[in-house]
Design a protein around this motif. Structure first.
Motif, mmCIF file in Angstrom:
data_model
loop_
_atom_site.group_PDB
_atom_site.id
_atom_site.type_symbol
_atom_site.label_atom_id
_atom_site.label_comp_id
_atom_site.label_asym_id
_atom_site.label_seq_id
_atom_site.Cartn_x
_atom_site.Cartn_y
_atom_site.Cartn_z
ATOM 1 N N THR A 68 0.910 20.797 5.264
ATOM 2 C CA THR A 68 1.709 21.959 4.890
ATOM 3 C C THR A 68 1.304 23.087 5.823
ATOM 4 O OG1 THR A 68 1.703 21.277 2.573
ATOM 5 C CG2 THR A 68 2.339 23.547 3.041
ATOM 6 N N GLY A 69 2.175 23.417 6.777
ATOM 7 C CA GLY A 69 1.822 24.426 7.764
ATOM 8 C C GLY A 69 0.591 24.013 8.546
ATOM 9 N N GLU A 70 -0.378 24.922 8.591
ATOM 10 C CA GLU A 70 -1.618 24.637 9.307
ATOM 11 C C GLU A 70 -2.626 23.880 8.452
ATOM 12 O OE1 GLU A 70 0.449 28.243 10.895
ATOM 13 O OE2 GLU A 70 -0.316 27.727 8.902
ATOM 14 N N CYS A 71 -2.293 23.676 7.195
ATOM 15 C CA CYS A 71 -3.211 23.009 6.256
ATOM 16 C C CYS A 71 -3.022 21.492 6.315
ATOM 17 C CB CYS A 71 -2.967 23.514 4.839
ATOM 18 S SG CYS A 71 -3.937 22.673 3.584
ATOM 19 N N ILE A 72 -4.096 20.762 6.549
ATOM 20 C CA ILE A 72 -4.063 19.303 6.567
ATOM 21 C C ILE A 72 -5.049 18.770 5.534
ATOM 22 C CG2 ILE A 72 -4.412 17.201 7.930
ATOM 23 C CD1 ILE A 72 -3.765 18.789 10.430
ATOM 24 N N GLU A 73 -4.554 17.941 4.610
ATOM 25 C CA GLU A 73 -5.402 17.330 3.587
ATOM 26 C C GLU A 73 -5.350 15.816 3.745
ATOM 27 O OE1 GLU A 73 -5.180 19.869 -0.370
ATOM 28 O OE2 GLU A 73 -3.164 19.449 0.396
ATOM 29 N N TYR A 74 -6.516 15.196 3.787
ATOM 30 C CA TYR A 74 -6.575 13.744 3.979
ATOM 31 C C TYR A 74 -6.508 13.055 2.621
ATOM 32 C CZ TYR A 74 -7.365 14.751 8.836
ATOM 33 O OH TYR A 74 -7.187 15.183 10.126
ATOM 34 N N THR A 75 -5.289 13.039 2.090
ATOM 35 C CA THR A 75 -5.039 12.471 0.765
ATOM 36 C C THR A 75 -3.754 11.653 0.803
ATOM 37 O OG1 THR A 75 -3.625 14.248 -0.094
ATOM 38 C CG2 THR A 75 -6.008 14.580 -0.267
ATOM 39 N N GLY A 76 -3.503 10.956 -0.289
ATOM 40 C CA GLY A 76 -2.220 10.314 -0.489
ATOM 41 C C GLY A 76 -1.276 11.278 -1.179
ATOM 42 N N PRO A 77 -0.116 10.793 -1.675
ATOM 43 C CA PRO A 77 0.837 11.667 -2.377
ATOM 44 C C PRO A 77 0.194 12.368 -3.572
ATOM 45 C CG PRO A 77 1.808 9.516 -1.920
ATOM 46 C CD PRO A 77 0.355 9.407 -1.583
ATOM 47 N N ASN A 78 0.646 13.594 -3.824
ATOM 48 C CA ASN A 78 0.175 14.380 -4.976
ATOM 49 C C ASN A 78 -1.340 14.557 -5.002
ATOM 50 O OD1 ASN A 78 2.751 14.720 -5.842
ATOM 51 N ND2 ASN A 78 2.607 13.424 -7.652
ATOM 52 N N GLY A 79 -1.971 14.568 -3.829
ATOM 53 C CA GLY A 79 -3.404 14.811 -3.763
ATOM 54 C C GLY A 79 -4.274 13.644 -4.172
ATOM 55 N N TYR A 88 1.336 8.181 7.361
ATOM 56 C CA TYR A 88 0.651 7.003 6.839
ATOM 57 C C TYR A 88 0.813 5.840 7.803
ATOM 58 C CZ TYR A 88 5.490 6.098 5.546
ATOM 59 O OH TYR A 88 6.855 5.938 5.584
ATOM 60 N N ASP A 89 -0.048 4.852 7.660
ATOM 61 C CA ASP A 89 0.043 3.633 8.460
ATOM 62 C C ASP A 89 0.960 2.629 7.781
ATOM 63 O OD1 ASP A 89 -1.662 4.598 10.352
ATOM 64 O OD2 ASP A 89 -3.389 3.379 9.770
ATOM 65 N N CYS A 90 1.729 1.913 8.580
ATOM 66 C CA CYS A 90 2.531 0.795 8.074
ATOM 67 C C CYS A 90 2.554 -0.278 9.156
ATOM 68 C CB CYS A 90 3.940 1.246 7.697
ATOM 69 S SG CYS A 90 4.872 1.983 9.062
ATOM 70 N N ILE A 91 3.149 -1.406 8.874
ATOM 71 C CA ILE A 91 3.158 -2.504 9.837
ATOM 72 C C ILE A 91 4.497 -2.574 10.562
ATOM 73 C CG2 ILE A 91 1.587 -3.815 8.342
ATOM 74 C CD1 ILE A 91 4.082 -5.756 7.932
ATOM 75 N N ASP A 92 4.520 -3.297 11.673
ATOM 76 C CA ASP A 92 5.776 -3.672 12.310
ATOM 77 C C ASP A 92 6.306 -4.877 11.537
ATOM 78 O OD1 ASP A 92 7.835 -4.659 13.820
ATOM 79 O OD2 ASP A 92 6.737 -4.709 15.700
ATOM 80 N N GLY A 146 0.781 -1.241 0.000
ATOM 81 C CA GLY A 146 0.000 0.000 0.000
ATOM 82 C C GLY A 146 0.804 1.278 0.000
ATOM 83 N N GLY A 147 2.126 1.180 0.103
ATOM 84 C CA GLY A 147 2.962 2.377 0.060
ATOM 85 C C GLY A 147 2.618 3.352 1.169
ATOM 86 N N THR A 148 2.449 4.626 0.810
ATOM 87 C CA THR A 148 2.126 5.667 1.794
ATOM 88 C C THR A 148 0.663 6.104 1.677
ATOM 89 O OG1 THR A 148 2.886 7.391 0.269
ATOM 90 C CG2 THR A 148 4.499 6.522 1.820
ATOM 91 N N TYR A 149 -0.174 5.212 1.152
ATOM 92 C CA TYR A 149 -1.576 5.571 0.921
ATOM 93 C C TYR A 149 -2.513 5.115 2.041
ATOM 94 C CZ TYR A 149 -0.540 6.874 -3.900
ATOM 95 O OH TYR A 149 -0.044 7.493 -5.032
ATOM 96 N N ILE A 150 -2.037 4.317 2.980
ATOM 97 C CA ILE A 150 -2.923 3.747 3.987
ATOM 98 C C ILE A 150 -3.194 4.777 5.095
ATOM 99 C CG2 ILE A 150 -3.335 1.798 5.525
ATOM 100 C CD1 ILE A 150 -2.990 1.021 2.583
ATOM 101 N N ARG A 151 -4.426 5.254 5.147
ATOM 102 C CA ARG A 151 -4.872 6.271 6.124
ATOM 103 C C ARG A 151 -3.904 7.452 6.145
ATOM 104 N NH1 ARG A 151 -5.613 7.235 11.648
ATOM 105 N NH2 ARG A 151 -3.881 5.864 12.224
ATOM 106 N N SER A 152 -3.563 7.933 4.980
ATOM 107 C CA SER A 152 -2.563 8.989 4.858
ATOM 108 C C SER A 152 -3.178 10.380 4.964
ATOM 109 C CB SER A 152 -1.818 8.853 3.526
ATOM 110 O OG SER A 152 -2.735 8.827 2.450
ATOM 111 N N ARG A 153 -2.344 11.328 5.346
ATOM 112 C CA ARG A 153 -2.727 12.744 5.331
ATOM 113 C C ARG A 153 -1.489 13.576 5.038
ATOM 114 N NH1 ARG A 153 -3.705 15.054 11.461
ATOM 115 N NH2 ARG A 153 -1.684 14.444 12.355
ATOM 116 N N CYS A 154 -1.686 14.651 4.283
ATOM 117 C CA CYS A 154 -0.589 15.533 3.888
ATOM 118 C C CYS A 154 -0.695 16.846 4.657
ATOM 119 C CB CYS A 154 -0.633 15.794 2.384
ATOM 120 S SG CYS A 154 -0.321 14.316 1.396
#
Length: 632
Positions: free
Chosen positions: A166-177, A347-351, A156-164
């Motif tokens: 930038t400063g005070e701005c938080i977007e609940y997306t994967g890479p590149n929106g 993002y979420d990842c496993i142990d 799943g890379g960095t897409y699992i429950r990811s958020r981006c």
């Protein structure tokens, strides 16, 4: 509501670099494979740096190619600059690095996948993993389609429950929106899989038209191109290259960053995940290395047909206006225009200690995990794990023993062993210093080390395998010839030695001994070497390394033999560590958690001391003798 879509052999969850290698390996080994991706446009996407390879990472790419993977071939098709790094040092740390045309890399890899027999690509989000009796039986899409499968690979890379951020701005997306996979984490938790939160970041992309390159130092590619793939020759892939440019931050840049640290999500406490130690953000570098007056910044083109440039060394999650200000404080970037803002991504990842060396979950049969899902960072680390997971998923379905590459056989072995044995508290990055046998694990001999394994797995053609055998034979024959080829003390020989400022000969000497001198090269004696054959450059290169580093190589081979002895001392699956009374409590806890398969692996577990290993060896020997007495 769910419905049964179809039955397949292998399900691959994720279309990044791990997913691509996993899916290609599984399909090429004859299994009906479906690659599920959040977006068909993000297959093999490079959301961060536009390059493949680099120090130690180049080793991984060449090993991937030796095993029959695709990454090396794809960067050879799509590079825009190529350089061999660390050439001032010994061959153990020479590493190939290439700038990629990002869009071309992605589109070319997508075309390869689309043209591969047995491989199907679907733009679907996987939201649930189906397990019965601790065995994988299927995956479920967000639209309710059930794909029954014999094995599945989580990539799943960095897409699992990811958020981006930038400063005070938080977007609940994967890479590149792109869309985030928001539901899969809950399914994994229900299966008892331990998750953790990691963080990485990326810098801004800027418009080349707004940069004054005359104020920067150009960085050109090599004149002699070394391909990543062993199937390619220089003339097959040589093309016009594009320069990169070097500039530096300054005190003004650093002051802008310090004045705005409170607005960085990293320092404001907004970011929950652990970031990569060896690829810190610019704000982290300014804080951690406060004594440094400047930091290197590289401007790297993102492709042949775009003005976007990647600002290497300026990864940041500071607010947009702060990123503008700090970039414009840098020489050559005074009027720069930002095309894409930098951001941090969580993002979420496993142990990874939940995995076997085959990358199969210990608790779920037929379920594998690869790439950044396992806590690693980097395209190359991901692709290497994806390839191994794909191979082993097929071997699992075929009821065969898994392919395990150990630490003495490849950087891939070091990578996987580090992850599953030691675990990682931060995004894991491959480095040459992690490989204790790095003189044996050079990037130039990856084919000699691993081609046999790739061929046996069914990923290499007969033609390629025969070429490999011919190469290996040619190297062996030339080494033998040089040991039996003597040169005397003729004036011609002495002139050659004098010209190279090398000690003159008092009597005849075998060329194999003479060429061990660091100042002498293979071609120096072509006029006096009467039996010299015509050989390709790669064979000559191997011969020279074998000769010049013979003593060091011999020493490491002896170390490997000691390593192998401990790896061959297997630990029974059913061992009860509570019965090993003299083991320390911490050692018992770690051994129970990881369940090492050998004494060698046990010795590498953090918290297990040499004394614990001695106790374990004594216990296993006593157990063996008791069993022998019972049998007799």
């Amino acid at each position: 509501m769910t419905y049964t879509a179809e039955k397949i052999d292998i399900a691959v969850i994720g279309g990044g670099h791990a997913g691509c290698e996993a899916a290609l390996a599984a399909a090429r080994m004859g299994k009906k494979t479906v690659l599920f991706t959040m977006s068909l446009d993000s297959i093999a996407m490079m959301p961060c740096n536009p390059n493949v390879g680099g120090t130690s990472k180049g080793h991984l790419v060449r090993e991937i190619d030796a095993l029959g993977g695709e990454m090396g071939k794809n960067i050879d098709r799509t590079y825009i600059q190529s350089r061999m790094l660390n050439t001032a040092k010994g061959p153990a740390v020479h590493s190939l690095r290439a700038q990629a045309d990002k869009l071309k890399y992605t589109s070319t890899m997508k075309r390869i996948l689309e043209q591969t027999e047995n491989l199907y690509i679907k733009q679907q989000e996987i939201v649930d993993i189906l397990v019965e009796d601790q065995k994988i039986v299927g995956v479920v899409t967000n639209r309710g389609a059930v794909y029954e499968c014999s094995a599945a690979i989580l990539a799943g890379g960095t897409y699992i429950r990811s958020r981006c951020l930038t400063g005070e701005c938080i977007e609940y997306t994967g890479p590149n929106g792109l869309k985030t996979a928001s539901e899969l984490s809950e399914s994994l938790k229900k299966l008892g899989i331990e998750l953790r939160r990691f963080k990485t970041g990326t810098p801004a992309r800027v418009d080349a038209r707004s940069i004054d390159f005359s104020k920067m130092e150009p960085q050109h590619g090599d004149e002699i191109i070394v391909p990543f793939s062993f199937e390619n020759k220089e003339e097959d892939i040589k093309r016009e290259q594009f320069p990169c440019y070097l500039t530096y931050t300054n005190e003004k840049t650093h002051q802008i960053i310090r004045d705005n640290l409170h607005r960085s999500p990293l320092y404001a406490g907004v970011i929950e995940g652990t970031g990569p130690r060896y690829c810190p953000s610019i704000e982290d570098k300014v804080v951690r290395f406060a004594d440094k007056e400047r930091h290197q910044i590289f401007l790297e083109p993102e492709g042949e047909n775009t003005t976007e440039m990647y600002v290497q060394g300026m990864s940041s999650s500071l607010p947009e206006e702060v990123q503008f200000a700090m970039l414009r404080s840098i020489k050559g970037l005074e009027n720069v225009e930002i095309m894409r803002i930098g951001y941090a991504i969580e993002y979420d990842c496993i142990d990874p200690q939940q995995l076997k060396h085959s990358l199969e979950f210990k608790s779920i049969e037929g379920f594998f995990s690869a790439g950044q899902m396992n806590g690693s960072s980097g395209y190359e680390e991901a692709a290497a794990q994806g390839l191994i997971a794909g191979i082993n998923a097929v071997l699992k379905v075929n009821h065969k023993e898994p392919m395990i590459i150990d630490r003495s056989e490849g950087y891939i072995g070091v990578l996987i062993d580090d992850l599953v044995t030691k675990g990682t508290k931060e995004p894991y990055r491959m480095m040459t210093s992690r490989a204790e046998y790095r003189l044996l694990l050079r990037q130039d001999n990856a084919d000699l080390r691993l081609t046999e394994k790739g061929y046996k797995a069914g990923l290499l053609s007969e033609e390629r395998y025969q070429k490999f055998l011919a190469k290996r034979q040619a190297i062996d024959e030339e080494l033998i010839r040089l040991k039996n080829a003597y040169v005397g003390t003729s004036q011609k020989v002495q002139d050659i030695l004098n010209d190279k400022q090398s000690t003159l000969l008092r009597s005849g000497m075998a060329l194999s001994e003479l060429l061990k001198r660091p100042e002498l090269e293979y071609d120096d004696f072509k006029e006096v070497d009467q039996t010299r054959p015509e050989l390709p450059k790669d064979i000559i290169h191997q011969v020279m390394i074998e000769l010049k580093y013979e003593g060091y190589i011999s020493r490491q081979l002896k170390q490997v033999e000691q390593f192998k002895k401990l790896e061959r001392k297997l630990i029974p699956d059913d061992i009860d560590y509570d019965e090993v009374y003299s083991l320390r409590i911490e050692a018992k806890q770690k051994l129970k958690q990881i369940r090492p398969i050998s004494i060698g692996q046990a010795s590498r577990i953090s918290g297990v001391s040499p004394a614990d290993i001695s106790v374990l060896l004594v216990y296993l020997e006593q157990k063996r003798r008791n069993n022998k007495n019972v049998e007799s």
